[in-house]
Design a protein around this motif. Sequence first.
Motif, PDB file in Angstrom:
ATOM      1  N   UNK A 174       0.844  -1.195   0.000  1.00 41.19           N
ATOM      2  CA  UNK A 174       0.000   0.000   0.000  1.00 41.19           C
ATOM      3  C   UNK A 174       0.878   1.244   0.000  1.00 41.19           C
ATOM      4  N   UNK A 175       0.531   2.205  -0.859  1.00 46.87           N
ATOM      5  CA  UNK A 175       1.239   3.489  -0.902  1.00 46.87           C
ATOM      6  C   UNK A 175       0.218   4.611  -0.797  1.00 46.87           C
ATOM      7  N   UNK A 176       0.511   5.539   0.099  1.00 42.95           N
ATOM      8  CA  UNK A 176      -0.351   6.713   0.278  1.00 42.95           C
ATOM      9  C   UNK A 176       0.425   7.957  -0.114  1.00 42.95           C
ATOM     10  N   UNK A 177      -0.210   8.815  -0.911  1.00 49.08           N
ATOM     11  CA  UNK A 177       0.391  10.084  -1.310  1.00 49.08           C
ATOM     12  C   UNK A 177      -0.601  11.190  -1.033  1.00 49.08           C
ATOM     13  N   UNK A 178      -0.219  12.137  -0.165  1.00 50.91           N
ATOM     14  CA  UNK A 178      -1.066  13.252   0.205  1.00 50.91           C
ATOM     15  C   UNK A 178      -0.242  14.272   0.956  1.00 50.91           C
ATOM     16  N   UNK A 179      -0.781  14.738   2.102  1.00 48.82           N
ATOM     17  CA  UNK A 179       0.009  15.664   2.912  1.00 48.82           C
ATOM     18  C   UNK A 179       1.296  15.010   3.379  1.00 48.82           C
ATOM     19  N   UNK A 180       1.250  13.693   3.599  1.00 53.74           N
ATOM     20  CA  UNK A 180       2.421  12.884   3.919  1.00 53.74           C
ATOM     21  C   UNK A 180       2.453  11.711   2.961  1.00 53.74           C
ATOM     22  N   UNK A 181       3.590  11.030   2.918  1.00 48.82           N
ATOM     23  CA  UNK A 181       3.704   9.818   2.114  1.00 48.82           C
ATOM     24  C   UNK A 181       3.962   8.637   3.047  1.00 48.82           C
ATOM     25  N   UNK A 182       3.371   7.493   2.721  1.00 51.42           N
ATOM     26  CA  UNK A 182       3.546   6.311   3.556  1.00 51.42           C
ATOM     27  C   UNK A 182       3.555   5.073   2.673  1.00 51.42           C
ATOM     28  N   UNK A 183       4.312   4.067   3.100  1.00 48.12           N
ATOM     29  CA  UNK A 183       4.417   2.820   2.325  1.00 48.12           C
ATOM     30  C   UNK A 183       4.283   1.631   3.269  1.00 48.12           C
ATOM     31  N   UNK A 184       3.436   0.672   2.889  1.00 46.47           N
ATOM     32  CA  UNK A 184       3.319  -0.598   3.593  1.00 46.47           C
ATOM     33  C   UNK A 184       3.820  -1.688   2.665  1.00 46.47           C
ATOM     34  N   UNK A 185       4.870  -2.406   3.044  1.00 45.81           N
ATOM     35  CA  UNK A 185       5.389  -3.477   2.185  1.00 45.81           C
ATOM     36  C   UNK A 185       4.392  -4.624   2.064  1.00 45.81           C
TER      37      UNK A 185
END
Length: 219
Positions: free
Chosen positions: A10-21
């Motif tokens: 999962x990858x989130x792109x917005x005010x912050x970025x986050x990645x779940x392998x």
Amino acid sequence: MRVVIARCSVDYEGRLSAHLPSAVRLIMVKADGCVAIHADGGAYKPLNWMNAPNRLIEEPGEWRVTNPKGDTLRITVDEVIDDSSWEFGVDPGLQKDGVEAHLQELLAADPTRIEDGLTLVRREHSTDIGPVDLLCRDLEGVAVVIEVKRRGEIDGVEQLTRYLSRMERDPTLRPLRGIFVAQSIKPQAKVLAASRDIGCVEVDYDALRGIESPQQALF
């Protein structure tokens, strides 16, 4: 409610970025459009999520969830283990305890205890995800959606956010705004509410009960 168990990253792109392998996770897609990704642990809180309103696009091997602010939640699906859907019907909502129900009744009798100039339109205003405690209008005629709790916590702000997103679809109610009302509101809930342009009002239950009778006892 759609529930998918899948090996995914999962990858989130917005005010912050986050990645779940990549790992086996639970993906929930609720009727209101909310998408949440859970692990087998960590209590109730999802690892990542996207609240409604949003748009979900499914393609082979990838889901993309976007919202009006431009945030993107990208789910790369390596393997689907289970994919099931259920119809839950209309949820009656959380039953309020005696204090919450009485608070709602008292504030409906005099909405100006929340904000000067408020007038009541309807108590328990129906939506397709449950009833809103109070629907009012302010001095400028703007619709005001009010959620009443005894203790103001993050869950109450999330609940009001869901109501606002659904009611925003009704052109007869736009524009509208929300107010979260409780005897006491936790700092974290106030921060979340402010980030969503939701007002917070703390009310004194004992003082409100004084409006039930115009006569005061003399001692």
